[in-house]
Design an enzyme around this catalytic site. Structure first.
Site, PDB file in Angstrom:
ATOM      1  N   TRP A   1      -7.978   3.598 -10.414  1.00 11.13           N
ATOM      2  CA  TRP A   1      -7.164   3.689  -9.191  1.00 11.13           C
ATOM      3  C   TRP A   1      -7.877   3.018  -8.022  1.00 11.13           C
ATOM      4  O   TRP A   1      -7.297   2.205  -7.298  1.00 11.13           O
ATOM      5  CB  TRP A   1      -6.846   5.151  -8.875  1.00 11.13           C
ATOM      6  CG  TRP A   1      -6.130   5.311  -7.565  1.00 11.13           C
ATOM      7  CD1 TRP A   1      -6.690   5.636  -6.359  1.00 11.13           C
ATOM      8  CD2 TRP A   1      -4.734   5.138  -7.307  1.00 11.13           C
ATOM      9  NE1 TRP A   1      -5.733   5.673  -5.375  1.00 11.13           N
ATOM     10  CE2 TRP A   1      -4.524   5.370  -5.945  1.00 11.13           C
ATOM     11  CE3 TRP A   1      -3.650   4.805  -8.120  1.00 11.13           C
ATOM     12  CZ2 TRP A   1      -3.271   5.292  -5.359  1.00 11.13           C
ATOM     13  CZ3 TRP A   1      -2.398   4.719  -7.527  1.00 11.13           C
ATOM     14  CH2 TRP A   1      -2.212   4.964  -6.165  1.00 11.13           C
TER      15      TRP A   1
ATOM     16  N   TYR B   1      -4.674  17.520   0.825  1.00  8.88           N
ATOM     17  CA  TYR B   1      -5.045  16.127   1.033  1.00  8.88           C
ATOM     18  C   TYR B   1      -3.849  15.369   1.588  1.00  8.88           C
ATOM     19  O   TYR B   1      -2.770  15.388   1.004  1.00  8.88           O
ATOM     20  CB  TYR B   1      -5.469  15.532  -0.308  1.00  8.88           C
ATOM     21  CG  TYR B   1      -6.240  14.226  -0.259  1.00  8.88           C
ATOM     22  CD1 TYR B   1      -6.162  13.344   0.802  1.00  8.88           C
ATOM     23  CD2 TYR B   1      -7.051  13.867  -1.323  1.00  8.88           C
ATOM     24  CE1 TYR B   1      -6.853  12.166   0.815  1.00  8.88           C
ATOM     25  CE2 TYR B   1      -7.759  12.676  -1.328  1.00  8.88           C
ATOM     26  CZ  TYR B   1      -7.656  11.827  -0.254  1.00  8.88           C
ATOM     27  OH  TYR B   1      -8.344  10.646  -0.247  1.00  8.88           O
TER      28      TYR B   1
ATOM     29  N   TYR C   1       0.842  -1.206   0.000  1.00  9.55           N
ATOM     30  CA  TYR C   1       0.000   0.000   0.000  1.00  9.55           C
ATOM     31  C   TYR C   1       0.877   1.257   0.000  1.00  9.55           C
ATOM     32  O   TYR C   1       0.653   2.184  -0.777  1.00  9.55           O
ATOM     33  CB  TYR C   1      -0.931   0.008   1.222  1.00  9.55           C
ATOM     34  CG  TYR C   1      -1.847   1.200   1.237  1.00  9.55           C
ATOM     35  CD1 TYR C   1      -3.020   1.218   0.481  1.00  9.55           C
ATOM     36  CD2 TYR C   1      -1.526   2.336   1.977  1.00  9.55           C
ATOM     37  CE1 TYR C   1      -3.850   2.332   0.476  1.00  9.55           C
ATOM     38  CE2 TYR C   1      -2.342   3.444   1.970  1.00  9.55           C
ATOM     39  CZ  TYR C   1      -3.502   3.433   1.218  1.00  9.55           C
ATOM     40  OH  TYR C   1      -4.320   4.540   1.210  1.00  9.55           O
TER      41      TYR C   1
ATOM     42  N   HIS D   1       1.669   4.307  -3.104  1.00  6.12           N
ATOM     43  CA  HIS D   1       1.481   5.748  -2.878  1.00  6.12           C
ATOM     44  C   HIS D   1       2.796   6.529  -2.976  1.00  6.12           C
ATOM     45  O   HIS D   1       2.836   7.713  -2.653  1.00  6.12           O
ATOM     46  CB  HIS D   1       0.817   5.989  -1.520  1.00  6.12           C
ATOM     47  CG  HIS D   1      -0.647   5.663  -1.553  1.00  6.12           C
ATOM     48  ND1 HIS D   1      -1.101   4.378  -1.477  1.00  6.12           N
ATOM     49  CD2 HIS D   1      -1.732   6.462  -1.692  1.00  6.12           C
ATOM     50  CE1 HIS D   1      -2.425   4.398  -1.558  1.00  6.12           C
ATOM     51  NE2 HIS D   1      -2.829   5.639  -1.693  1.00  6.12           N
TER      52      HIS D   1
END
Length: 126
Positions: free
Chosen positions: A80, A45, A22, A26
């Site tokens: 995505w 964000y 994960y 990113h």
């Protein structure tokens, strides 16, 4: 009159056995996905990863419903989110659409403004 900025915070749980992957996904996020997030109206964000895979996300927007609708219709975001969905425990649907926002119970700036202390605080820092 412009609407106030909406602050949105949410939590999801990343499966512990998938944490490394994960994080890798990113680092970095696809450039076209970054562009879609920005185009949706989300800004500032951030994602924060805690113990046990607890993922906390935060962003600001002027219209969260419009941002959600934009991303729901985005082909890039659909691809995505399809790739991200298997990383999460107990999630039905796309992560960007199914995460439940947390309730904000305190915001320093809002309370300073309400108390009239914001101007005094700003002046004392300059």
């Amino acid at each position: 009159m412009t609407s106030p900025t909406q602050r949105v915070c949410f939590q999801l749980r990343v499966k512990p056995e998938l944490l490394d992957e994960y994080i890798r996904r990113h680092s970095p996020v696809w450039p076209e996905m970054l562009a879609e997030i920005a185009a949706s109206g989300r800004r500032n964000y951030s994602l924060f990863l805690g113990e046990g895979g607890l993922l906390t996300g935060y962003y600001e927007t002027d219209d969260d419903e419009a941002a959600q609708a934009y991303l729901a219709a985005s082909e890039v975001a659909t691809r995505w989110e399809a790739q991200m969905a298997p990383f999460f425990d107990g999630l039905d649907g796309r992560p960007d659409q199914a995460a439940t926002p947390l309730t904000e119970v305190f915001n320093l700036h809002t309370q300073l403004v309400a108390s009239g202390a914001a101007a005094a605080t700003t002046e004392s820092t300059h």
